[in-house]
Scaffold this motif. Structure first.
Motif, mmCIF file in Angstrom:
data_model
loop_
_atom_site.group_PDB
_atom_site.id
_atom_site.type_symbol
_atom_site.label_atom_id
_atom_site.label_comp_id
_atom_site.label_asym_id
_atom_site.label_seq_id
_atom_site.Cartn_x
_atom_site.Cartn_y
_atom_site.Cartn_z
ATOM 1 N N PHE A 1 -5.750 20.788 3.683
ATOM 2 C CA PHE A 1 -6.399 19.657 4.351
ATOM 3 C C PHE A 1 -5.706 18.371 3.913
ATOM 4 C CE2 PHE A 1 -8.618 19.966 0.335
ATOM 5 C CZ PHE A 1 -8.934 18.651 -0.001
ATOM 6 N N LYS A 2 -5.870 17.339 4.749
ATOM 7 C CA LYS A 2 -5.168 16.076 4.504
ATOM 8 C C LYS A 2 -6.166 14.970 4.211
ATOM 9 C CE LYS A 2 -1.027 16.628 7.357
ATOM 10 N NZ LYS A 2 -1.091 18.031 7.780
ATOM 11 N N ILE A 3 -5.834 14.129 3.272
ATOM 12 C CA ILE A 3 -6.602 12.900 3.109
ATOM 13 C C ILE A 3 -5.627 11.728 3.044
ATOM 14 C CG2 ILE A 3 -8.371 14.141 1.765
ATOM 15 C CD1 ILE A 3 -7.597 12.264 -0.586
ATOM 16 N N THR A 4 -6.131 10.547 3.383
ATOM 17 C CA THR A 4 -5.329 9.334 3.262
ATOM 18 C C THR A 4 -6.032 8.393 2.308
ATOM 19 O OG1 THR A 4 -4.712 9.615 5.567
ATOM 20 C CG2 THR A 4 -4.205 7.479 4.580
ATOM 21 N N VAL A 5 -5.283 7.869 1.375
ATOM 22 C CA VAL A 5 -5.844 6.854 0.481
ATOM 23 C C VAL A 5 -4.972 5.607 0.561
ATOM 24 C CG1 VAL A 5 -6.659 8.643 -1.123
ATOM 25 C CG2 VAL A 5 -4.563 7.435 -1.627
ATOM 26 N N THR A 6 -5.567 4.477 0.244
ATOM 27 C CA THR A 6 -4.770 3.273 0.085
ATOM 28 C C THR A 6 -4.837 2.849 -1.376
ATOM 29 O OG1 THR A 6 -6.633 1.893 0.689
ATOM 30 C CG2 THR A 6 -5.107 2.454 2.438
ATOM 31 N N LEU A 7 -3.778 2.191 -1.808
ATOM 32 C CA LEU A 7 -3.675 1.738 -3.191
ATOM 33 C C LEU A 7 -3.174 0.308 -3.207
ATOM 34 C CD1 LEU A 7 -1.818 4.814 -4.703
ATOM 35 C CD2 LEU A 7 -4.059 4.015 -5.429
ATOM 36 N N PRO A 8 -3.642 -0.495 -4.152
ATOM 37 C CA PRO A 8 -3.129 -1.863 -4.245
ATOM 38 C C PRO A 8 -1.639 -1.898 -4.577
ATOM 39 C CG PRO A 8 -5.123 -1.598 -5.569
ATOM 40 C CD PRO A 8 -4.702 -0.234 -5.134
ATOM 41 N N ASN A 9 -1.158 -0.887 -5.303
ATOM 42 C CA ASN A 9 0.257 -0.813 -5.678
ATOM 43 C C ASN A 9 0.746 0.610 -5.414
ATOM 44 O OD1 ASN A 9 0.695 -3.483 -7.094
ATOM 45 N ND2 ASN A 9 -1.087 -2.690 -8.187
ATOM 46 N N ALA A 10 2.046 0.765 -5.362
ATOM 47 C CA ALA A 10 2.591 2.105 -5.120
ATOM 48 C C ALA A 10 2.148 3.047 -6.241
ATOM 49 C CB ALA A 10 4.104 2.036 -5.053
ATOM 50 N N PRO A 11 1.847 4.304 -5.916
ATOM 51 C CA PRO A 11 1.413 5.238 -6.965
ATOM 52 C C PRO A 11 2.579 5.603 -7.872
ATOM 53 C CG PRO A 11 1.736 6.398 -4.902
ATOM 54 C CD PRO A 11 1.951 4.941 -4.604
ATOM 55 N N LYS A 12 2.234 5.946 -9.099
ATOM 56 C CA LYS A 12 3.241 6.455 -10.015
ATOM 57 C C LYS A 12 2.896 7.923 -10.187
ATOM 58 C CE LYS A 12 4.881 5.323 -14.639
ATOM 59 N NZ LYS A 12 4.451 4.620 -15.847
ATOM 60 N N GLY A 13 3.641 8.772 -9.547
ATOM 61 C CA GLY A 13 3.330 10.199 -9.650
ATOM 62 C C GLY A 13 2.278 10.624 -8.648
ATOM 63 N N ILE A 14 1.854 11.862 -8.838
ATOM 64 C CA ILE A 14 0.938 12.507 -7.896
ATOM 65 C C ILE A 14 -0.503 12.173 -8.273
ATOM 66 C CG2 ILE A 14 0.191 14.773 -7.015
ATOM 67 C CD1 ILE A 14 3.031 14.145 -6.221
ATOM 68 N N LEU A 15 -1.299 11.802 -7.281
ATOM 69 C CA LEU A 15 -2.716 11.572 -7.538
ATOM 70 C C LEU A 15 -3.422 12.901 -7.800
ATOM 71 C CD1 LEU A 15 -1.887 8.834 -6.185
ATOM 72 C CD2 LEU A 15 -4.187 8.790 -5.219
ATOM 73 N N GLU A 16 -4.494 12.834 -8.560
ATOM 74 C CA GLU A 16 -5.326 14.022 -8.753
ATOM 75 C C GLU A 16 -6.412 14.038 -7.698
ATOM 76 O OE1 GLU A 16 -7.287 14.666 -12.486
ATOM 77 O OE2 GLU A 16 -5.460 14.253 -13.618
ATOM 78 N N LEU A 17 -6.748 15.220 -7.207
ATOM 79 C CA LEU A 17 -7.920 15.363 -6.351
ATOM 80 C C LEU A 17 -8.904 16.270 -7.071
ATOM 81 C CD1 LEU A 17 -6.519 15.799 -2.731
ATOM 82 C CD2 LEU A 17 -7.230 13.722 -3.908
ATOM 83 N N ALA B 1 3.558 2.963 4.703
ATOM 84 C CA ALA B 1 3.523 1.506 4.677
ATOM 85 C C ALA B 1 2.212 1.006 4.079
ATOM 86 C CB ALA B 1 3.682 0.985 6.106
ATOM 87 N N LYS B 2 2.210 -0.214 3.625
ATOM 88 C CA LYS B 2 1.011 -0.932 3.171
ATOM 89 C C LYS B 2 0.189 -0.142 2.146
ATOM 90 C CE LYS B 2 0.452 -3.302 7.574
ATOM 91 N NZ LYS B 2 -0.203 -3.087 8.847
ATOM 92 N N GLY B 3 0.874 0.512 1.220
ATOM 93 C CA GLY B 3 0.156 1.203 0.145
ATOM 94 C C GLY B 3 -0.638 2.403 0.605
ATOM 95 N N SER B 4 -0.326 2.913 1.792
ATOM 96 C CA SER B 4 -1.056 4.079 2.282
ATOM 97 C C SER B 4 -0.381 5.363 1.787
ATOM 98 C CB SER B 4 -1.099 3.995 3.809
ATOM 99 O OG SER B 4 -1.188 5.267 4.354
ATOM 100 N N VAL B 5 -1.178 6.264 1.255
ATOM 101 C CA VAL B 5 -0.643 7.504 0.705
ATOM 102 C C VAL B 5 -1.324 8.672 1.396
ATOM 103 C CG1 VAL B 5 -0.409 8.903 -1.400
ATOM 104 C CG2 VAL B 5 -0.230 6.412 -1.538
ATOM 105 N N LYS B 6 -0.514 9.572 1.924
ATOM 106 C CA LYS B 6 -1.059 10.760 2.586
ATOM 107 C C LYS B 6 -0.895 11.954 1.652
ATOM 108 C CE LYS B 6 -0.203 9.452 7.415
ATOM 109 N NZ LYS B 6 -1.350 8.568 7.386
ATOM 110 N N ILE B 7 -1.994 12.665 1.457
ATOM 111 C CA ILE B 7 -1.976 13.798 0.531
ATOM 112 C C ILE B 7 -2.418 15.056 1.264
ATOM 113 C CG2 ILE B 7 -2.920 14.715 -1.632
ATOM 114 C CD1 ILE B 7 -3.561 11.766 -2.379
#
Ligand SMILES: *[C@@H]1O[C@H](CO)[C@@H](O)[C@H](O)[C@H]1NC(C)=O
Ligand SMILES: *[C@@H]1O[C@H](CO)[C@@H](O)[C@H](O)[C@H]1NC(C)=O
Ligand SMILES: *[C@@H]1O[C@H](CO)[C@@H](O)[C@H](O)[C@H]1NC(C)=O
Length: 541
Positions: A454-470, A500-506
């Motif tokens: 499954f896919k989720i989208t998150v936004t972040l104020p800054n670029a992520p460093k590494g992989i986010l945890e779910l 773009a714009k701090g959007s991260v697709k996981i």
């Protein structure tokens, strides 16, 4: 790994014969903060559960006399069996809405004193037992969006087969729940029973001592489909399908840990990286044996935790020391996979007036740190939360703290008054300093099937460093310092792309099956550098 609530240091320049630098540890604002959300909830919550609408069910007992809040619509309850107030126009359950900090009264007819429960797959809280006319009752609360008028429904037909008082419930892979032990039964039974009679479980009898110590057993559903059941100082691996004990674990050294001795327990998060196969159980705190038999002695509480990999064939308990003694502490799995230990006292035991020294500081336990370095001391509350208090994780990452009543009835004055205030503890990951890392889930599925991508989208104020945890957290039923049905899973992230714009697709993989995650609503947290998002509620299975 970044973490924001480590001990802070201030550097002081010290002058002596020589010039040298001293490093002076000081406590730091980053240890979390407290806020009172409601000054009078109307009831002191003995049982608390967070629904998948983010509302919170608070539940006391009915035969306690008048509460401080009226029943809905000017209703009254006439109960010839009520010991205290046979005509009662007050409520003993309320619904709290965190968005607005408002309270709405609910209608409970039978006595819920020291009862148990679980949310089932469709999000309904199925709540069982209690005392007196509630002893064999099954009650249902099907939650509604904030602003709705949902209320309790008590079954008239399908009730418990045995009286249940101080029992523990666990949601099962087949969608039923198991009700384990309690004061009035040394057996387990299932809701719905589907024709199955209760199974006697001698372990429950064997672990009862002269001051009981086997009520509200700690129950965890393990990845192999068996239950881990802990009572007093002992534990078993229990096959509830065949009613057989598959294994006896070593005795946990130290004090008794279950009611009235009131330690607590969690199963540490199951990890996709270990194929969810490895389960570790942590049991912390408890009371000195005899504290209940001689309450006026206020004996010192336990200062130890035991941790054991219960899925390891040769497991033994590793003993750890908490910063201070504690009983009646609630243990909560935080979205960061740390454990919060909160509420309780450092002496006495459970029961009315049986403790006199509240522990006001929560501790954080970091399972991944080296032994001896796992505990941090966090910011203290000013409100004692001892017997009959609760703590629950909210989807926004705060901890909701409610209740505390060391009296048989409502006593609003004097020492340790009946506590009607609701508070929230915000761990350091919610401080202003961490906001630059805080993810926001902007898109997530409302339901996922087992093992599905499954896919989720998150936004972040800054670029992520590494992989986010779910991390996926269940919504437990909390009472008497134990969160029934609490579990957390760290999911596998297959792919993460930064747009773009701090959007991260996981892209992640859902839990593999109903043994690892019984079908229910879970809170899905995205965690970036130790800072969790607000959770999205996702129905699993
Ligand atoms: C959810 O399940 C419970 C327990 O089986 C049942 O009583 C209730 O009616 C169901 N609710 C809905 C909305 O289907
Ligand atoms: C368990 O411990 C026993 C005795 O210490 C040892 O002989 C055995 O190999 C161990 N088994 C495993 C699976 O580690
Ligand atoms: C924890 O912090 C509190 C202050 O908030 C302090 O009174 C207490 O002694 C500390 N406990 C430990 C074990 O460091």
């Amino acid at each position: 790994m970044h973490s924001f609530d480590e001990t802070c240091f201030s550097i002081a320049i010290c002058f002596g014969i020589a010039f040298f630098i001293c490093v002076v540890p000081r406590s730091c604002a980053a240890q979390g903060s407290w806020e009172i959300l409601v000054h009078n909830a109307g009831i002191a919550s003995m049982h608390t559960a967070v629904t998948h609408f983010g509302t919170v069910i608070l539940l006391d007992r009915t035969d306690i006399g008048a509460s401080q809040i009226a029943l809905p619509n000017g209703n009254c309850r006439d109960d010839p069996n009520d010991l205290t107030l046979k005509h009662d126009c007050t409520a003993h359950s309320v619904l709290f809405t965190p968005e607005s900090n408002t309270i709405r009264s609910l209608t409970i007819a039978t006595d819920t004193w020291c009862s148990s429960g679980q949310f089932v797959s469709n999000g309904t809280l199925v709540q069982t037992g209690g005392d007196f006319d509630g002893n064999k009752k099954v009650r249902y609360f099907s939650p509604c969006p904030p602003g709705g008028s949902c209320d309790w429904v008590e079954a008239s037909d399908q009730n418990l087969q045995q009286g249940r008082w101080y029992a523990t419930n666990q949601l099962l892979p087949d969608g039923r729940q198991i009700v384990v032990g309690g004061r009035d039964s040394n057996a387990v039974e299932f809701i719905p029973a589907n024709g199955q009679a209760p199974y006697d479980l001698p372990f429950l009898q064997q672990t009862r001592d002269s001051q009981m110590d086997n009520f509200y057993p700690f129950v965890h559903l393990l990845p192999d489909g068996n239950l881990f059941i802990f009572a007093n100082k002992d534990s078993i691996l229990y096959n509830f399908k065949t009613n057989t004990v598959a294994r006896n674990y070593p005795t946990l050294p130290g004090e008794p840990r279950n009611y009235p001795s009131a330690g607590s327990s969690v199963m540490l998060p199951l990890l996709a990286s270990q194929k969810f196969r490895v389960a570790q159980v942590l049991v912390c705190g408890g009371s000195h044996f005899g504290a209940f038999l001689k309450p006026s002695a206020f004996m010192p509480a336990s200062q130890t935790c035991g941790r054991m990999t219960v899925t390891d064939p040769n497991s033994t308990w590793a003993i750890e020391k908490m910063p201070v003694r504690r009983n009646m502490g609630d243990m909560i799995l935080l979205p960061t996979r740390d454990v919060l230990i909160i509420n309780g006292a450092s002496d006495g035991c459970q029961g009315w007036g049986n403790a006199k020294t509240p522990v006001l500081n929560p501790f954080r336990y970091k399972p991944s740190a080296a032994a001896g370095r796992r505990f941090s001391n966090l910011t203290a509350t000013t409100i004692p939360r001892m017997y009959h208090s609760t703590a629950n994780l909210l989807p926004d990452g705060r901890i909701l703290v409610a209740g505390s009543n060391t009296h048989q009835f409502y006593k609003l004055t004097g020492k340790f008054p009946t506590e009607l205030r609701i508070e929230a503890f915000s761990p350091a990951y919610l401080s202003s300093k961490t906001q630059k890392y805080r993810p926001t889930i902007v898109n997530a599925p409302t339901s996922v099937s087992y093992n599905a991508a499954f896919k989720i989208t998150v936004t972040l104020p800054n670029a992520p460093k590494g992989i986010l945890e779910l991390n996926l957290a269940s919504a437990p039923f909390v009472t008497h310092s134990f969160a029934q049905g609490q579990r957390m899973l760290k999911l596998a992230v297959r792919k993460q792309t930064t747009g773009a714009k701090g959007s991260v697709k996981i892209t992640a993989t859902a839990p593999p099956n109903a043994v690892i995650a019984p079908s229910a609503y879970y809170m899905l947290f995205a965690v970036n550098r130790g800072v969790p998002s607000i959770a999205a509620w996702v129905h699993i299975g």
